[in-house]
Design a protein around this motif. Sequence first.
Motif, mmCIF file in Angstrom:
data_model
loop_
_atom_site.group_PDB
_atom_site.id
_atom_site.type_symbol
_atom_site.label_atom_id
_atom_site.label_comp_id
_atom_site.label_asym_id
_atom_site.label_seq_id
_atom_site.Cartn_x
_atom_site.Cartn_y
_atom_site.Cartn_z
ATOM 1 N N THR A 60 0.871 -1.180 0.117
ATOM 2 C CA THR A 60 -0.014 0.068 0.002
ATOM 3 C C THR A 60 1.017 1.259 -0.036
ATOM 4 O OG1 THR A 60 -1.558 -1.280 1.352
ATOM 5 C CG2 THR A 60 -1.937 1.114 1.316
ATOM 6 N N ALA A 61 0.634 2.100 -0.776
ATOM 7 C CA ALA A 61 1.560 3.225 -0.964
ATOM 8 C C ALA A 61 1.112 4.310 0.012
ATOM 9 C CB ALA A 61 1.270 4.036 -2.166
ATOM 10 N N GLY A 62 2.036 5.001 0.424
ATOM 11 C CA GLY A 62 1.832 5.762 1.796
ATOM 12 C C GLY A 62 1.093 7.047 1.354
ATOM 13 N N THR A 63 0.404 7.828 1.926
ATOM 14 C CA THR A 63 -0.090 8.972 1.908
ATOM 15 C C THR A 63 0.743 10.339 1.947
ATOM 16 O OG1 THR A 63 -1.090 9.129 4.134
ATOM 17 C CG2 THR A 63 -2.466 8.497 2.731
ATOM 18 N N SER A 64 0.676 11.427 1.795
ATOM 19 C CA SER A 64 1.522 12.290 1.668
ATOM 20 C C SER A 64 1.957 12.408 3.099
ATOM 21 C CB SER A 64 0.529 13.605 1.366
ATOM 22 O OG SER A 64 1.672 14.923 1.472
ATOM 23 N N GLY A 65 3.374 12.579 3.338
ATOM 24 C CA GLY A 65 3.915 12.484 4.585
ATOM 25 C C GLY A 65 4.071 10.936 5.161
ATOM 26 N N GLY A 66 3.494 10.099 4.702
ATOM 27 C CA GLY A 66 3.508 8.733 5.354
ATOM 28 C C GLY A 66 4.318 7.785 4.311
ATOM 29 N N GLY A 67 4.797 6.763 4.904
ATOM 30 C CA GLY A 67 5.380 5.820 4.144
ATOM 31 C C GLY A 67 4.785 4.709 3.655
ATOM 32 N N ASP A 68 5.201 3.889 2.806
ATOM 33 C CA ASP A 68 4.622 2.738 2.196
ATOM 34 C C ASP A 68 4.507 1.613 3.250
ATOM 35 O OD1 ASP A 68 4.699 4.183 -0.004
ATOM 36 O OD2 ASP A 68 5.979 2.692 -1.091
ATOM 37 N N THR A 69 3.454 0.441 2.998
ATOM 38 C CA THR A 69 3.206 -0.440 3.965
ATOM 39 C C THR A 69 3.232 -1.901 3.184
ATOM 40 O OG1 THR A 69 1.767 1.113 5.418
ATOM 41 C CG2 THR A 69 1.574 -1.386 5.589
ATOM 42 N N ILE A 70 3.824 -2.708 3.872
ATOM 43 C CA ILE A 70 3.540 -4.131 3.349
ATOM 44 C C ILE A 70 2.961 -4.899 4.478
ATOM 45 C CG2 ILE A 70 4.834 -6.511 2.937
ATOM 46 C CD1 ILE A 70 5.347 -4.020 0.740
ATOM 47 N N THR A 71 1.567 -5.359 4.132
ATOM 48 C CA THR A 71 0.940 -6.313 4.855
ATOM 49 C C THR A 71 1.020 -7.495 4.555
ATOM 50 O OG1 THR A 71 -0.645 -4.381 5.013
ATOM 51 C CG2 THR A 71 -1.557 -6.427 5.638
ATOM 52 N N VAL A 72 1.005 -8.318 5.831
ATOM 53 C CA VAL A 72 1.219 -9.843 5.664
ATOM 54 C C VAL A 72 0.129 -10.482 6.251
ATOM 55 C CG1 VAL A 72 2.680 -12.020 5.978
ATOM 56 C CG2 VAL A 72 3.626 -9.616 5.503
ATOM 57 N N ASP A 73 -0.616 -11.473 5.524
ATOM 58 C CA ASP A 73 -1.695 -12.285 6.078
ATOM 59 C C ASP A 73 -1.126 -13.354 6.283
ATOM 60 O OD1 ASP A 73 -3.919 -13.702 7.018
ATOM 61 O OD2 ASP A 73 -5.196 -12.967 5.165
ATOM 62 N N THR A 74 -0.828 -13.925 7.631
ATOM 63 C CA THR A 74 0.049 -15.049 7.657
ATOM 64 C C THR A 74 -0.707 -16.465 7.270
ATOM 65 O OG1 THR A 74 -0.313 -15.126 9.983
ATOM 66 C CG2 THR A 74 1.802 -14.162 9.251
ATOM 67 N N ALA A 75 -2.087 -16.296 7.482
ATOM 68 C CA ALA A 75 -2.813 -17.256 7.248
ATOM 69 C C ALA A 75 -2.895 -17.784 5.701
ATOM 70 C CB ALA A 75 -4.399 -17.329 7.874
ATOM 71 N N ALA A 76 -2.760 -16.635 4.840
ATOM 72 C CA ALA A 76 -2.940 -16.772 3.450
ATOM 73 C C ALA A 76 -1.505 -16.970 2.766
ATOM 74 C CB ALA A 76 -3.626 -15.726 2.908
ATOM 75 N N VAL A 77 -0.523 -16.892 3.367
ATOM 76 C CA VAL A 77 0.814 -17.116 2.813
ATOM 77 C C VAL A 77 1.210 -18.755 2.412
ATOM 78 C CG1 VAL A 77 3.378 -16.937 3.287
ATOM 79 C CG2 VAL A 77 1.906 -15.187 4.097
ATOM 80 N N PRO A 78 1.366 -19.057 1.237
ATOM 81 C CA PRO A 78 1.652 -20.257 0.889
ATOM 82 C C PRO A 78 2.335 -21.107 1.626
ATOM 83 C CG PRO A 78 1.728 -19.112 -0.930
ATOM 84 C CD PRO A 78 1.768 -18.118 0.178
ATOM 85 N N PRO A 79 2.087 -22.441 1.814
ATOM 86 C CA PRO A 79 2.904 -23.374 2.822
ATOM 87 C C PRO A 79 4.549 -23.368 2.396
ATOM 88 C CG PRO A 79 0.892 -24.345 2.039
ATOM 89 C CD PRO A 79 1.004 -23.402 1.302
ATOM 90 N N GLY A 80 4.836 -23.173 0.940
ATOM 91 C CA GLY A 80 6.396 -23.123 0.573
ATOM 92 C C GLY A 80 6.897 -21.829 0.963
ATOM 93 N N ILE A 81 6.235 -20.880 1.452
ATOM 94 C CA ILE A 81 7.152 -19.706 1.801
ATOM 95 C C ILE A 81 7.264 -19.599 3.199
ATOM 96 C CG2 ILE A 81 6.638 -17.304 1.853
ATOM 97 C CD1 ILE A 81 7.081 -18.280 -0.919
ATOM 98 N N ASP A 82 8.433 -19.343 3.438
ATOM 99 C CA ASP A 82 9.233 -19.376 4.809
ATOM 100 C C ASP A 82 9.347 -17.856 5.360
ATOM 101 O OD1 ASP A 82 9.396 -22.185 4.531
ATOM 102 O OD2 ASP A 82 11.895 -22.204 5.208
#
Length: 208
Positions: A60-82
């Motif tokens: 998610t791109a940040g708004t003016s004056g804010g930073g970008d965000t990476i959101t992780v839904d751990t329940a939706a991450v595939p099993p092969g991803i560590d």
Amino acid sequence: MTAMTPGSNLPLSAARVAVDVTAPVRLDVSGLLLTADGKVRSDDDFVFYNQPSGPGVTHTAGTSGGGDTITVDTAAVPPGIDKIVVTASLDAPGATFAGTEPTATVRSADDGSVLATFTPPQLGPETALVVVEVYRRGDAWKVRAVGQGYANGLAGIATDFGVSVEEPAAPVAAPVAPQQPATPPAPPHPGAPSAGQWGPPAGSPAPL
């Protein structure tokens, strides 16, 4: 809320976590989904501003004056991803992190409560940075403070983790048209005088 130091880790108490990365200057923030060998499975596992969603991970791109965000839904991450590594690179060409302190804020994506913060120390000529990583430990998920710098920008990080980075194509020179041979003079018409025959014959008196 815990202030983390390089190498420290913390169990995640939320299944959906958001990692905000802020700095006094504009940053490009991305997330890479890595397998046990530390590589992406394909370029689809590289989540950034031009590809804002992947399996269980969104940008998610940040708004003016804010930073970008990476959101992780751990329940939706595939099993092969560590793990999911969260990176930041400087948006301005030629800029380095010298004098710039980015801060990662790890919070619950559902209620916004802050779980941890991390500010990498002693940055210098780096142009990109692995800030934190969200990783599996058995059936649980944890976050680790990293702070590893790279001198060759986001492309260096992406390549290190197995993303195919396309180099800009070299300009193609316009084809040069072959030079046309000069048109040979037409042969004289039979019986026509040659160029030297248009004047008076040699030795003839000049006309009055």
